[in-house]
Design a protein around this motif. Structure first.
Motif, short mmCIF file in Angstrom:
data_model
loop_
_atom_site.label_atom_id
_atom_site.label_comp_id
_atom_site.label_asym_id
_atom_site.label_seq_id
_atom_site.Cartn_x
_atom_site.Cartn_y
_atom_site.Cartn_z
N GLN A 131 0.82 -1.22 0.00
CA GLN A 131 0.00 0.00 0.00
C GLN A 131 0.85 1.27 0.00
O GLN A 131 0.39 2.33 -0.40
N LYS A 132 2.10 1.14 0.42
CA LYS A 132 3.03 2.28 0.39
C LYS A 132 3.76 2.37 -0.94
O LYS A 132 4.54 3.29 -1.16
N GLY A 133 3.53 1.38 -1.82
CA GLY A 133 4.14 1.41 -3.14
C GLY A 133 5.61 1.05 -3.15
O GLY A 133 6.34 1.40 -4.09
N GLN A 134 6.08 0.32 -2.14
CA GLN A 134 7.50 -0.01 -2.02
C GLN A 134 7.80 -1.31 -2.78
O GLN A 134 7.78 -2.41 -2.21
N VAL A 135 8.08 -1.17 -4.07
CA VAL A 135 8.21 -2.33 -4.95
C VAL A 135 9.31 -3.28 -4.48
O VAL A 135 9.08 -4.50 -4.34
N ALA A 136 10.51 -2.76 -4.24
CA ALA A 136 11.64 -3.62 -3.87
C ALA A 136 11.37 -4.35 -2.56
O ALA A 136 11.72 -5.53 -2.40
N GLU A 137 10.72 -3.67 -1.61
CA GLU A 137 10.43 -4.29 -0.31
C GLU A 137 9.36 -5.37 -0.46
O GLU A 137 9.44 -6.42 0.18
N VAL A 138 8.36 -5.12 -1.30
CA VAL A 138 7.35 -6.15 -1.57
C VAL A 138 8.03 -7.39 -2.16
O VAL A 138 7.77 -8.53 -1.73
N GLN A 139 8.90 -7.18 -3.13
CA GLN A 139 9.58 -8.31 -3.77
C GLN A 139 10.45 -9.06 -2.77
O GLN A 139 10.48 -10.30 -2.77
N ARG A 140 11.14 -8.33 -1.89
CA ARG A 140 11.99 -8.98 -0.88
C ARG A 140 11.15 -9.83 0.06
O ARG A 140 11.51 -10.98 0.37
N LEU A 141 10.02 -9.29 0.51
CA LEU A 141 9.17 -10.01 1.45
C LEU A 141 8.50 -11.23 0.80
O LEU A 141 8.34 -12.27 1.44
N VAL A 142 8.10 -11.09 -0.46
CA VAL A 142 7.52 -12.23 -1.17
C VAL A 142 8.55 -13.35 -1.29
O VAL A 142 8.24 -14.53 -1.05
N LYS A 143 9.79 -12.99 -1.64
CA LYS A 143 10.85 -13.99 -1.75
C LYS A 143 11.11 -14.64 -0.38
O LYS A 143 11.29 -15.86 -0.28
N GLU A 144 11.13 -13.82 0.66
CA GLU A 144 11.34 -14.35 2.02
C GLU A 144 10.23 -15.33 2.39
O GLU A 144 10.49 -16.39 2.97
N ALA A 145 8.99 -14.98 2.05
CA ALA A 145 7.86 -15.86 2.36
C ALA A 145 7.99 -17.19 1.62
O ALA A 145 7.75 -18.27 2.19
N LEU A 146 8.39 -17.13 0.35
CA LEU A 146 8.60 -18.36 -0.42
C LEU A 146 9.73 -19.19 0.17
O LEU A 146 9.63 -20.42 0.29
N ASP A 147 10.82 -18.51 0.56
CA ASP A 147 11.97 -19.22 1.14
C ASP A 147 11.59 -19.90 2.45
O ASP A 147 12.18 -20.93 2.82
N GLN A 148 10.61 -19.33 3.16
CA GLN A 148 10.16 -19.93 4.42
C GLN A 148 9.18 -21.07 4.19
O GLN A 148 8.70 -21.70 5.14
N GLY A 149 8.85 -21.32 2.92
CA GLY A 149 7.97 -22.43 2.60
C GLY A 149 6.49 -22.10 2.60
O GLY A 149 5.65 -23.01 2.53
N LEU A 150 6.15 -20.81 2.66
CA LEU A 150 4.74 -20.44 2.61
C LEU A 150 4.20 -20.67 1.20
O LEU A 150 4.89 -20.46 0.21
N LYS A 151 2.96 -21.11 1.11
CA LYS A 151 2.34 -21.40 -0.17
C LYS A 151 2.12 -20.11 -0.97
O LYS A 151 1.71 -19.09 -0.41
#
Length: 210
Positions: A12-32
């Motif tokens: 919602q803050k429009g932080q593209v790089a941070e969204v991408q980092r968190l999505v990758k982190e979630a995937l790395d943690q095994g979240l679906k």
């Protein structure tokens, strides 16, 4: 705060790089990937869409959130494909022939994508036959048109008539909108649905496609 909530918040803050980092982190943690999409990315887009409806957010904020959503989807798309997560439906979208306005159309496209739909964006100045060809080629559920001028608004009927002439009108729900367009006009020219803004258009899809 969960990773899902963090994704929704920075989106919602429009932080593209941070969204991408968190999505990758979630995937790395095994979240679906489906959970990341629904509870993170889509939740963020729906939240800012609701704020826009209440006049608590403005178009530029929605646009930068949508860009962040697209950035997150770039990271997530392969995982979604691997998990065979299907879009909620397919929409063909374009601004009608003679009309070069695209800001409203682009916002609708972003909100629809943000709500989990596959959108085939044809662009601007689109002739009737291109709407039909795209709908058939992509097996669309909904065909959506934008017209921002009183001089191009009548072309909505031309598009509807083209679907009739090709014998495929009954296969598709047809939606239209734009500054001069009204619900009465859309019904009068043979369309099915009218929406007054991008958030309403995305919401309407949920009613049409189930």
């Amino acid at each position: 705060m969960s990773l899902y909530d963090q994704i929704a918040e920075v989106l919602q803050k429009g932080q593209v790089a941070e969204v991408q980092r968190l999505v990758k982190e979630a995937l790395d943690q095994g979240l679906k990937s489906e959970g990341i999409l629904n509870e993170g990315l889509l939740k963020g887009m729906m939240d800012i869409g609701d704020r826009w409806k209440r006049n608590e957010a403005f178009v530029p904020e929605v646009l930068i959130a949508a860009r962040a959503m697209n950035g997150g989807m770039e990271v997530l798309e392969k995982a979604l494909a691997d998990e065979d997560v299907k879009p909620k439906g397919t929409v063909v979208m374009g601004t009608v022939k003679g009309d070069l306005h695209d800001i409203g159309k682009n916002l609708v496209v972003m909100m629809m994508k943000g709500a989990g739909y596959k959108v085939i964006d044809l662009g601007v100045d689109i002739p009737a036959e291109k709407f039909v060809e795209a709908a058939e080629a992509h097996q669309a559920d909904v065909v959506c048109m934008s017209a921002l001028l009183t001089t191009t608004m009548p072309y909505i009927k031309t598009v509807v008539d083209e679907f009739e002439n090709k014998g495929v009108r009954e296969k598709y729900a047809i939606m239209a909108g734009g500054a001069p367009v009204t619900e009465e006009y859309v019904k009068e020219v043979g369309g099915d649905f009218y929406t007054k803004d991008a958030v309403s258009a995305a919401d309407k899809l949920a009613e049409i496609i189930n």
